[in-house]
Write a protein that holds these residues in place. Structure first.
Motif, PDB file in Angstrom:
ATOM      1  N   ALA A 183       0.824  -1.204   0.000  1.00 42.67           N
ATOM      2  CA  ALA A 183       0.000   0.000   0.000  1.00 42.67           C
ATOM      3  C   ALA A 183       0.857   1.252   0.000  1.00 42.67           C
ATOM      4  O   ALA A 183       0.457   2.297  -0.511  1.00 42.67           O
ATOM      5  CB  ALA A 183      -0.920  -0.001   1.206  1.00 42.67           C
ATOM      6  N   GLN A 184       2.045   1.175   0.581  1.00 40.97           N
ATOM      7  CA  GLN A 184       2.909   2.358   0.653  1.00 40.97           C
ATOM      8  C   GLN A 184       3.892   2.424  -0.510  1.00 40.97           C
ATOM      9  O   GLN A 184       4.854   3.174  -0.452  1.00 40.97           O
ATOM     10  CB  GLN A 184       3.672   2.351   1.979  1.00 40.97           C
ATOM     11  N   ASP A 185       3.676   1.596  -1.532  1.00 46.00           N
ATOM     12  CA  ASP A 185       4.567   1.548  -2.703  1.00 46.00           C
ATOM     13  C   ASP A 185       5.989   1.141  -2.337  1.00 46.00           C
ATOM     14  O   ASP A 185       6.942   1.533  -3.000  1.00 46.00           O
ATOM     15  CB  ASP A 185       4.603   2.907  -3.424  1.00 46.00           C
ATOM     16  N   ASP A 186       6.138   0.383  -1.305  1.00 42.82           N
ATOM     17  CA  ASP A 186       7.464  -0.061  -0.899  1.00 42.82           C
ATOM     18  C   ASP A 186       7.694  -1.520  -1.262  1.00 42.82           C
ATOM     19  O   ASP A 186       8.650  -2.129  -0.821  1.00 42.82           O
ATOM     20  CB  ASP A 186       7.652   0.112   0.612  1.00 42.82           C
ATOM     21  N   LEU A 187       6.758  -2.109  -1.997  1.00 37.04           N
ATOM     22  CA  LEU A 187       6.948  -3.489  -2.422  1.00 37.04           C
ATOM     23  C   LEU A 187       7.017  -3.503  -3.945  1.00 37.04           C
ATOM     24  O   LEU A 187       6.125  -2.986  -4.617  1.00 37.04           O
ATOM     25  CB  LEU A 187       5.774  -4.342  -1.928  1.00 37.04           C
ATOM     26  N   HIS A 188       8.105  -4.035  -4.461  1.00 35.79           N
ATOM     27  CA  HIS A 188       8.273  -4.096  -5.909  1.00 35.79           C
ATOM     28  C   HIS A 188       8.502  -5.538  -6.326  1.00 35.79           C
ATOM     29  O   HIS A 188       9.145  -6.301  -5.599  1.00 35.79           O
ATOM     30  CB  HIS A 188       9.452  -3.231  -6.354  1.00 35.79           C
ATOM     31  N   ILE A 234      15.977  -7.866  -0.756  1.00 40.34           N
ATOM     32  CA  ILE A 234      15.628  -8.599  -1.980  1.00 40.34           C
ATOM     33  C   ILE A 234      15.331 -10.042  -1.594  1.00 40.34           C
ATOM     34  O   ILE A 234      16.106 -10.682  -0.883  1.00 40.34           O
ATOM     35  CB  ILE A 234      16.797  -8.536  -2.987  1.00 40.34           C
ATOM     36  N   ILE A 235      14.194 -10.545  -2.041  1.00 43.77           N
ATOM     37  CA  ILE A 235      13.778 -11.904  -1.687  1.00 43.77           C
ATOM     38  C   ILE A 235      13.667 -12.739  -2.947  1.00 43.77           C
ATOM     39  O   ILE A 235      13.022 -12.327  -3.907  1.00 43.77           O
ATOM     40  CB  ILE A 235      12.413 -11.894  -0.959  1.00 43.77           C
ATOM     41  N   ASP A 236      14.314 -13.878  -2.925  1.00 42.09           N
ATOM     42  CA  ASP A 236      14.224 -14.800  -4.058  1.00 42.09           C
ATOM     43  C   ASP A 236      13.768 -16.154  -3.531  1.00 42.09           C
ATOM     44  O   ASP A 236      13.874 -16.431  -2.337  1.00 42.09           O
ATOM     45  CB  ASP A 236      15.589 -14.908  -4.736  1.00 42.09           C
ATOM     46  N   ASP A 237      13.257 -16.994  -4.423  1.00 41.06           N
ATOM     47  CA  ASP A 237      12.762 -18.277  -3.940  1.00 41.06           C
ATOM     48  C   ASP A 237      13.833 -19.364  -3.978  1.00 41.06           C
ATOM     49  O   ASP A 237      13.567 -20.506  -3.644  1.00 41.06           O
ATOM     50  CB  ASP A 237      11.525 -18.715  -4.717  1.00 41.06           C
ATOM     51  N   THR A 238      15.049 -19.019  -4.408  1.00 41.65           N
ATOM     52  CA  THR A 238      16.112 -20.017  -4.413  1.00 41.65           C
ATOM     53  C   THR A 238      17.087 -19.714  -3.278  1.00 41.65           C
ATOM     54  O   THR A 238      17.112 -18.611  -2.748  1.00 41.65           O
ATOM     55  CB  THR A 238      16.890 -19.979  -5.739  1.00 41.65           C
ATOM     56  N   ASP A 239      17.887 -20.727  -2.942  1.00 41.46           N
ATOM     57  CA  ASP A 239      18.875 -20.516  -1.886  1.00 41.46           C
ATOM     58  C   ASP A 239      20.099 -19.772  -2.407  1.00 41.46           C
ATOM     59  O   ASP A 239      20.798 -19.123  -1.643  1.00 41.46           O
ATOM     60  CB  ASP A 239      19.314 -21.864  -1.305  1.00 41.46           C
ATOM     61  N   TYR A 240      20.381 -19.889  -3.695  1.00 46.65           N
ATOM     62  CA  TYR A 240      21.545 -19.227  -4.260  1.00 46.65           C
ATOM     63  C   TYR A 240      21.084 -18.163  -5.246  1.00 46.65           C
ATOM     64  O   TYR A 240      20.408 -18.480  -6.225  1.00 46.65           O
ATOM     65  CB  TYR A 240      22.444 -20.236  -4.974  1.00 46.65           C
ATOM     66  N   ALA A 241      21.447 -16.902  -4.978  1.00 37.14           N
ATOM     67  CA  ALA A 241      21.095 -15.821  -5.893  1.00 37.14           C
ATOM     68  C   ALA A 241      22.092 -15.844  -7.055  1.00 37.14           C
ATOM     69  O   ALA A 241      23.194 -16.399  -6.928  1.00 37.14           O
ATOM     70  CB  ALA A 241      21.145 -14.498  -5.156  1.00 37.14           C
ATOM     71  N   PRO A 242      21.746 -15.232  -8.200  1.00 37.39           N
ATOM     72  CA  PRO A 242      22.700 -15.169  -9.322  1.00 37.39           C
ATOM     73  C   PRO A 242      24.001 -14.475  -8.906  1.00 37.39           C
ATOM     74  O   PRO A 242      24.023 -13.657  -7.989  1.00 37.39           O
ATOM     75  CB  PRO A 242      21.955 -14.357 -10.372  1.00 37.39           C
ATOM     76  N   ARG A 243      25.070 -14.789  -9.625  1.00 33.97           N
ATOM     77  CA  ARG A 243      26.395 -14.334  -9.223  1.00 33.97           C
ATOM     78  C   ARG A 243      26.510 -12.816  -9.185  1.00 33.97           C
ATOM     79  O   ARG A 243      27.042 -12.253  -8.232  1.00 33.97           O
ATOM     80  CB  ARG A 243      27.430 -14.902 -10.211  1.00 33.97           C
ATOM     81  N   LEU A 297      11.026  -3.416  -0.207  1.00 29.45           N
ATOM     82  CA  LEU A 297      11.047  -4.870  -0.309  1.00 29.45           C
ATOM     83  C   LEU A 297      10.939  -5.220  -1.784  1.00 29.45           C
ATOM     84  O   LEU A 297      10.011  -4.773  -2.465  1.00 29.45           O
ATOM     85  CB  LEU A 297       9.863  -5.438   0.480  1.00 29.45           C
ATOM     86  N   VAL A 298      11.893  -5.978  -2.277  1.00 28.18           N
ATOM     87  CA  VAL A 298      11.867  -6.381  -3.682  1.00 28.18           C
ATOM     88  C   VAL A 298      11.698  -7.886  -3.734  1.00 28.18           C
ATOM     89  O   VAL A 298      12.514  -8.633  -3.197  1.00 28.18           O
ATOM     90  CB  VAL A 298      13.166  -5.943  -4.399  1.00 28.18           C
ATOM     91  N   LEU A 299      10.610  -8.324  -4.349  1.00 28.50           N
ATOM     92  CA  LEU A 299      10.355  -9.756  -4.469  1.00 28.50           C
ATOM     93  C   LEU A 299      10.535 -10.150  -5.925  1.00 28.50           C
ATOM     94  O   LEU A 299      10.138  -9.406  -6.811  1.00 28.50           O
ATOM     95  CB  LEU A 299       8.925 -10.095  -4.046  1.00 28.50           C
ATOM     96  N   THR A 300      11.115 -11.298  -6.146  1.00 28.98           N
ATOM     97  CA  THR A 300      11.048 -11.816  -7.513  1.00 28.98           C
ATOM     98  C   THR A 300       9.657 -12.364  -7.718  1.00 28.98           C
ATOM     99  O   THR A 300       8.943 -12.667  -6.761  1.00 28.98           O
ATOM    100  CB  THR A 300      12.079 -12.929  -7.756  1.00 28.98           C
ATOM    101  N   GLN A 301       9.300 -12.509  -8.986  1.00 26.58           N
ATOM    102  CA  GLN A 301       7.943 -12.979  -9.295  1.00 26.58           C
ATOM    103  C   GLN A 301       7.712 -14.354  -8.670  1.00 26.58           C
ATOM    104  O   GLN A 301       6.654 -14.619  -8.086  1.00 26.58           O
ATOM    105  CB  GLN A 301       7.795 -13.040 -10.804  1.00 26.58           C
ATOM    106  N   ALA A 302       8.723 -15.218  -8.763  1.00 24.94           N
ATOM    107  CA  ALA A 302       8.586 -16.568  -8.201  1.00 24.94           C
ATOM    108  C   ALA A 302       8.421 -16.500  -6.688  1.00 24.94           C
ATOM    109  O   ALA A 302       7.618 -17.235  -6.104  1.00 24.94           O
ATOM    110  CB  ALA A 302       9.801 -17.399  -8.561  1.00 24.94           C
TER     111      ALA A 302
END
Lengths: 290, 294, 193
Positions: free
Chosen positions: A181-186, A216-225, A256-261
């Motif tokens: 709601a506060q535009d802080d989630l992308h 930054i939140i991703d659904d994998t344990d290892y983020a890209p290099r 807060l930045v979420l990947t789509q997954a």
């Protein structure tokens, strides 16, 4: 604001009238109907068929952004479930979650010595009677200067407690909703960066007017290099897997930045708990439970 | 976005408010009550605990103790009704209305035989085998509205209940389970995860054998011939026409019964269920086969 | 799980015989007890601890077969708990008196969502040893104040007296002073919730 919302609803209705396949709809939209956008622009809208569809509150539509250029590009729209991303903002639930997260890992090491532990004080300082002085048995009694402390803090005190299950659950939905709601989630398509330079990420955050601190939140344990290397020196930009998502970190970072997954996984997990029998999880928490 | 839509309104209010951070959150006002020292005339008094003794120190006498009198619980002569109450089997009730509710809300699958495991799985019936609970007692509340054709296995049932189920073309069996079997039936998943072999079901204790071998109570050890006679007898007593089981399209489901030594439908004692690899370990050893067939 | 262990002990007793000793916490509960392996379990007395033999790991296993994807797996699946609470399949009639929510419920400016057990979120709270009864409507969405006005009006008309209510906007609930659960349920069902 009201006019833009009207416009958005016209847009949504236009899309809904198209009757495309329910799973993933790619709809090209003639923007002649919408006055503000440029002509013949295509928008990818990701519609979802939920097992428990929202009834009264409408799903939230969020832009999917990119990370491979400094300038923001909108790659499409994603529909998010309102039970997770548009829950009523309960500041009190957020507060109780933060207090819990601060306390459950806190062990207080403050320590004072009792009269028994302070050195000396074994002898009776003066006779009980006959001196006209107050009776005392030890010079280390709490009444004496340099004596022990009565009821002082003793070290290794745990402040652990478990917040009830549904407060933890609604803490996450509330915080995610408030952030959105506060535009802080992308939501970004993925975490692929063209370089591994930290400056690129700093410019990107500056350009998009994200707060300096970004989670930054991703659904994998290892983020890209590249993103791992770029965020390595930036202490205010952190990467986390989906299962690490928590209220405290979301509030500590501005954006807060979420990947789509990741966004979909969070939605799936929270919706599962909101629609299942949680009596086992609601039971009293025991520290020694298996 | 109507201004009175509470969720939408509060979310849109948040848009124009400063960002929620760790620094500006708080609890609801008045949600925490801090203990305060009493003031005024009686502020420093005994706080309602009286003067000295057990009241103030809160070390109350044990329950039933009457400061030296012959206490009430010993003064009353022995009630024979309660003899051996700690040994009696309990059957927590479930009404036919509740069962119908479960069926209406798809909590139990009536296309399969219903047993105590599926009733507990529904989540709306609890059983504590460690508190001498020996299964479900199906009671006749809602017998007039009950309208489902089911094959159900319960531990206790009255004549009215049997009539209500058989009137709708269903089948009811009363079966005994020992506490060990009930523990396993209560949470089969947890039992399978321990990796142990499914045990045999024990035979009923002497005082329950009569009930479970009687055809009138549809006992699982009764003669099937006699049960069909009793079905007819009951239909004549309650005045309904007994639906023909043999011509029923669901005949196989309705006649599905467990073996008296079986705990689960379709799974034999002695098998080990591996949930992770989705396979079943079946014993071939003569010794084990003999043990589990006893 | 104490019972499970007991079933096992019963099993072990059968194989060990009357006088054989059953080891506690034995990891080899499923292992076959042959006469030579029973040596370790029998209660033989040795002159000293040092002279007693080590308890050997019992190697012999019972003969069994592993059946992958067995036809009986359908029976196992039936026993596993529900992942989420099952959805209600629409039926012609519900003899138990449960009423499904209707489509027209979405047309009101307010909305009462059902609980995850598909019940109406209307409850009675009894406190002060039965002296205070409060009916609570939870899970309200939309215009809570309009809903408050309407139930107030409805209860007044039905019971011919003023009914006190309290709106909690943050928790999205309305409290009604007095036991009006049946009236409120009737009202909610008439609106299609």
């Amino acid at each position: 604001m009201k006019s833009s919302l009207n416009m958005a609803s016209i847009l949504i209705n236009a899309i809904k009238r198209l009757h495309l396949s329910p799973q993933i709809r790619l709809c090209s939209l003639n923007s002649a109907a919408v006055t503000t956008t440029t002509a013949n622009k295509t928008i990818n809208i990701l519609k979802k068929e939920w097992e428990f569809p929202p009834l009264y509150t409408k799903p939230r539509e969020v832009w999917i952004e990119n990370l491979d250029t400094v300038e923001e590009k909108k790659l499409g729209l994603i529909e998010l479930h309102p039970m997770v991303y548009a829950a009523p903002p309960r500041i009190d639930i957020i507060h109780s979650n933060v207090i819990w997260q601060r306390k459950y890992r806190w062990v207080s090491w403050a320590h004072t010595k009792t009269r028994a532990e302070v050195r000396g004080g074994g002898k009776k300082p003066w006779p009980q009677k006959g001196l006209g002085r107050a009776r005392h048995g030890s010079i280390r009694s709490p009444l004496f200067r340099g004596g022990g402390v009565a009821h002082g803090p003793r070290s290794g005190k745990s402040h652990f407690f478990m917040l009830p299950f549904h407060l933890r659950l609604h803490g996450l939905t509330t915080t995610l909703s408030a952030k959105l709601a506060q535009d802080d989630l992308h939501i970004v398509k993925d975490l692929e960066l063209p370089t591994d330079e930290s400056q690129y990420l700093v410019d990107l955050i500056e350009n998009r007017n994200w707060g300096p601190a970004v989670l930054i939140i991703d659904d994998t344990d290892y983020a890209p290099r590249n993103i791992t290397a770029a965020t390595d020196n930036l202490l205010h930009v952190n990467i986390m897997p989906v299962y690490g998502l928590n209220v405290y970190s979301m509030l500590k970072h501005d954006t807060l930045v979420l990947t789509q997954a990741a966004a979909e996984k969070i939605e799936e997990k929270l919706l599962y708990h909101l629609h299942s029998d949680n009596r086992e999880r609601m039971k009293k928490f025991k520290i020694d439970q298996v | 976005m109507g201004s009175r839509q509470i969720t939408e309104k509060s979310l849109s209010m948040l848009r124009s408010l400063p960002r929620i951070t760790l620094a500006n959150i708080r609890d609801n006002p008045g949600s925490k009550i801090t203990q305060k020292r009493g003031r005024g005339q009686h502020g420093g008094d005994k706080h309602g605990a009286g003067n000295k003794g057990s009241g103030q120190r809160q070390n109350y006498m044990r329950l039933g103790y009457e400061t030296g009198n012959n206490p009430f619980y010993l003064r009353i002569p022995h009630e024979n009704y309660y003899r051996g109450h700690h040994l009696k089997r309990e059957y927590p009730p479930m009404t036919l209305l509740e069962l119908q509710k479960l069926i209406d809300r798809n909590r139990v699958d009536i296309s399969k035989p219903i047993d105590i495991a599926s009733l507990i799985k529904s989540g709306l019936y609890t059983l504590n085998p460690d508190q001498k609970h020996f299964g479900v007692n199906l009671t006749d509340d809602g017998a007039d509205i009950f309208a489902a054709k089911i094959n159900i296995e319960v531990q206790w049932a009255s004549e009215q209940v049997i009539a209500a189920i058989e009137k709708n073309g269903g089948v009811i069996t009363t079966a005994y389970y020992d506490p060990h079997s009930l523990f396993i039936l209560k949470n089969p998943q947890r039992f399978f995860e321990t990796g142990q072999a499914i045990p045999r079901r024990m035979i009923p204790p002497p005082d329950a054998i009569e009930f479970y071998t009687s055809a009138a109570t549809r006992g699982y050890l009764a003669d099937p011939e006699k049960i069909s006679q009793e079905r007819l007898k009951l239909s004549q007593k309650y005045g309904y026409t007994l639906p023909n089981l043999e011509s029923d399209p669901q005949y196989d489901m309705l006649t599905d019964r467990k073996d008296p030594r079986q705990i689960f439908f379709g799974l034999q004692p002695g098998w080990v269920i591996n949930l992770k690899d989705e396979c079943i370990l079946k014993p071939k050893d003569e010794e084990l086969l003999q043990f589990y067939s006893m | 799980m104490a019972t499970v262990l007991r079933t096992h002990s019963a099993f072990a007793r059968l194989l060990v015989g009357k006088n054989g000793r059953i080891l506690n916490n034995s990891l080899d509960l499923g292992a076959k007890l042959l006469p030579e392996s029973q040596l370790a379990l029998s209660s033989k007395h040795y002159s000293s601890y040092g002279k007693s033999p080590f308890v050997r790991k019992i190697k012999e296993q019972y003969n069994y077969e592993i059946e992958k994807n067995p036809p009986e797996w359908e029976y196992v699946k039936r026993l596993l708990p529900f992942t989420t609470i099952p959805k209600i399949i629409p039926k012609d009639s519900y003899p138990s008196g449960w009423v499904p929510p209707k489509e027209e419920a979405l047309n009101h400016p307010y909305f009462l969502s059902r609980t995850k057990n598909a019940e109406l979120p209307i409850y009675l709270k009894i406190t002060y040893r039965g002296m205070r009864k409060i009916s609570i409507i939870r899970k309200i969405e939309g215009d809570i104040w309009l809903l408050n006005d309407e139930i107030k009006q409805y209860l007044k008309q039905k019971n011919k007296r003023y009914v006190e209510t309290r709106v909690h906007e943050v928790a999205r609930l309305i409290e009604t002073k007095g036991d009006y659960v049946n009236d409120l349920r009737e009202w909610a069902l008439s609106k299609g919730f």
